[in-house]
Enzyme design. Structure first.
Site, PDB file in Angstrom:
ATOM      1  N   CYS A   1      -7.781 -26.885  13.349  1.00  0.00           N
ATOM      2  CA  CYS A   1      -8.933 -27.803  13.332  1.00  0.00           C
ATOM      3  C   CYS A   1      -8.523 -29.271  13.227  1.00  0.00           C
ATOM      4  CB  CYS A   1      -9.869 -27.428  12.190  1.00  0.00           C
ATOM      5  SG  CYS A   1     -10.736 -25.862  12.456  1.00  0.00           S
TER       6      CYS A   1
ATOM      7  N   CYS B   1     -12.775 -28.768   8.487  1.00  0.00           N
ATOM      8  CA  CYS B   1     -11.706 -27.830   8.104  1.00  0.00           C
ATOM      9  C   CYS B   1     -10.352 -28.516   8.246  1.00  0.00           C
ATOM     10  CB  CYS B   1     -11.766 -26.586   8.983  1.00  0.00           C
ATOM     11  SG  CYS B   1     -10.414 -25.429   8.717  1.00  0.00           S
TER      12      CYS B   1
ATOM     13  N   ASP C   1      -8.113  -7.471   0.221  1.00  0.00           N
ATOM     14  CA  ASP C   1      -7.297  -7.589   1.430  1.00  0.00           C
ATOM     15  C   ASP C   1      -8.119  -7.079   2.595  1.00  0.00           C
ATOM     16  OD1 ASP C   1      -5.920  -4.899   2.798  1.00  0.00           O
ATOM     17  OD2 ASP C   1      -6.747  -4.552   0.806  1.00  0.00           O
TER      18      ASP C   1
ATOM     19  N   ASP D   1       0.861  -1.174   0.000  1.00  0.00           N
ATOM     20  CA  ASP D   1       0.000   0.000   0.000  1.00  0.00           C
ATOM     21  C   ASP D   1       0.901   1.229   0.000  1.00  0.00           C
ATOM     22  OD1 ASP D   1      -2.135   1.647   0.109  1.00  0.00           O
ATOM     23  OD2 ASP D   1      -2.852   1.021   2.077  1.00  0.00           O
TER      24      ASP D   1
ATOM     25  N   HIS E   1      -6.419 -20.385  11.509  1.00  0.00           N
ATOM     26  CA  HIS E   1      -7.725 -20.865  11.046  1.00  0.00           C
ATOM     27  C   HIS E   1      -8.401 -19.823  10.160  1.00  0.00           C
ATOM     28  CE1 HIS E   1     -11.753 -22.500  10.830  1.00  0.00           C
ATOM     29  NE2 HIS E   1     -12.160 -21.268  11.117  1.00  0.00           N
TER      30      HIS E   1
END
Length: 378
Positions: free
Chosen positions: A314, A309, A271, A89, A340
């Protein structure tokens, strides 16, 4: 450099070939503001969860450790030990977020550092110089991000200045890419469309910046106070006026639902800090909605965060255990939650691409929105 290989309505399935590798779109860029994902997540973790591209911030890296340090270390890719694409950015968003610490003038923006208060000046040339030192794959043009509900005349004048700044950015990048000590002489430049929630300003600005023939274009100044409906309206009305053969990036957005809606309206790059920021606070994304692990009902919950997942959290740990780690302020708890959430975002994008490939994106979007709203298995 960018090819749309499948389209369903306005939703696009594309391939973006950059100087640092191929990016399959639509894509989510993991946010490593200061060349790291907050939550003790390393390069090997990002590779394991399917990350294609990362984002870092020009202003923050200029303040600490200093872009000269990164340049001396061989650029961001070498510094971070990351050989895939990186987008930086421009520092323009800090013109918005550090409103109490800056003054905007035609030549650029005068800041007081949020770290130690020292004076910083950043204009289009300085932003390009810093990003050239960082040697990112994609550099963003320096712009002002006006508040979404700012006065019409203020926004109009701001956007006109942003266009003048873009011209200076393009000229300076062309100069930098000829210098002997420039690490990435193939650095791309993306222009940024602004205009708050005013359709006429947005459309006119999109047409104007399209004339610069850049490698890509972004929609900025959204998710900064307007409603979701207003944001979707701006995307819908503006995206058609950005070059069809160039990637389109929606800056700083957003929730899984936001992404699904924006893909439907023709956006390719995304993003957002939500996955990592919310993860560090125990707020976790699943196909069945968002859960807060601090809730007492998860104290004895033996299930993983999301059944089925395949993320590192997980596959091995229970909600009960991760909740305990979070409450005990153990770093492992935050790390597992961030992993996760990033896995969820990256693999949702993979599912979106597969749905587009198979011509069933509308069906997939409907199912996901209904599933996340229902929260039946939480």
């Amino acid at each position: 450099m960018f090819k749309v290989i499948k389209q369903e309505g306005n939703a696009r399935r594309g391939v973006c070939t950059t100087p640092h590798g191929v990016v399959q779109t639509p894509v989510f860029m993991n946010v490593g503001t200061i060349a790291a994902i907050k939550g003790a997540v390393g390069t090997e973790d990002l590779e394991a969860i399917g990350t294609q591209i990362q984002l870092s911030n020009t202003y923050h890296l200029h303040v600490r450790p200093g872009d000269e340090v990164v340049h001396k270390m061989g650029g961001l890719h070498k510094f971070m030990v990351w050989d895939k694409p990186i987008l930086t950015d421009s520092g323009g968003f800090q013109v918005f977020s550090l409103a109490g610490l800056r003054k905007i003038k035609e030549e650029g923006v005068y800041f007081n550092s949020h770290i130690d208060g020292r004076k910083i000046f950043m204009g289009p040339e300085e932003s390009m110089q810093i990003q050239s030192h960082l040697a990112s794959t994609i550099a963003m043009a320096f712009d002002e991000c006006p508040p979404s509900k700012a006065d019409y005349n203020y926004v109009k004048n701001s956007v006109e200045r942003t266009t003048r700044w873009l011209e200076r950015c393009k000229k300076e990048m062309a100069r930098l890419n000829t210098l002997d000590d420039t690490i990435n002489k193939q650095q791309w430049l993306f222009g940024i469309n602004q205009g708050a929630i005013y359709k006429d300003i947005r459309v006119e600005h999109a047409k104007r910046i399209a004339e610069f023939d850049l490698q890509g274009y972004a929609l900025g100044g959204l998710a900064v106070g307007e409603s979701h409906e207003e944001m979707y309206y701006v995307i819908e009305e503006t995206a058609p006026f950005l070059p069809q053969e160039k990637p389109r990036y929606l800056m700083g957005v957003g929730t899984p639902a936001n992404i699904l809606e924006a893909v439907e309206r023709g956006i390719d790059f995304f993003d957002c800090v939500y996955p990592s920021r919310n993860g560090r606070h125990g707020h976790l994304y699943t196909k069945y909605g968002k859960i807060n692990l601090f809730n007492a009902k998860y104290e004895l919950d033996e299930r993983p965060i999301e059944e089925g997942c395949q993320c590192p959290a997980c596959k091995r740990y229970s909600r009960s255990y991760i909740r305990h780690l979070l409450k005990a302020k153990e770093m492992l708890g935050m790390r597992l939650c961030v992993l996760h959430n990033l896995y969820f975002y990256n693999h949702m994008m993979e599912d979106i691409r597969m749905a587009l490939d198979e011509g069933r994106f509308a069906e997939y979007k409907k199912q996901m929105l209904e599933s996340m709203a229902a929260g039946e298995r939480l």
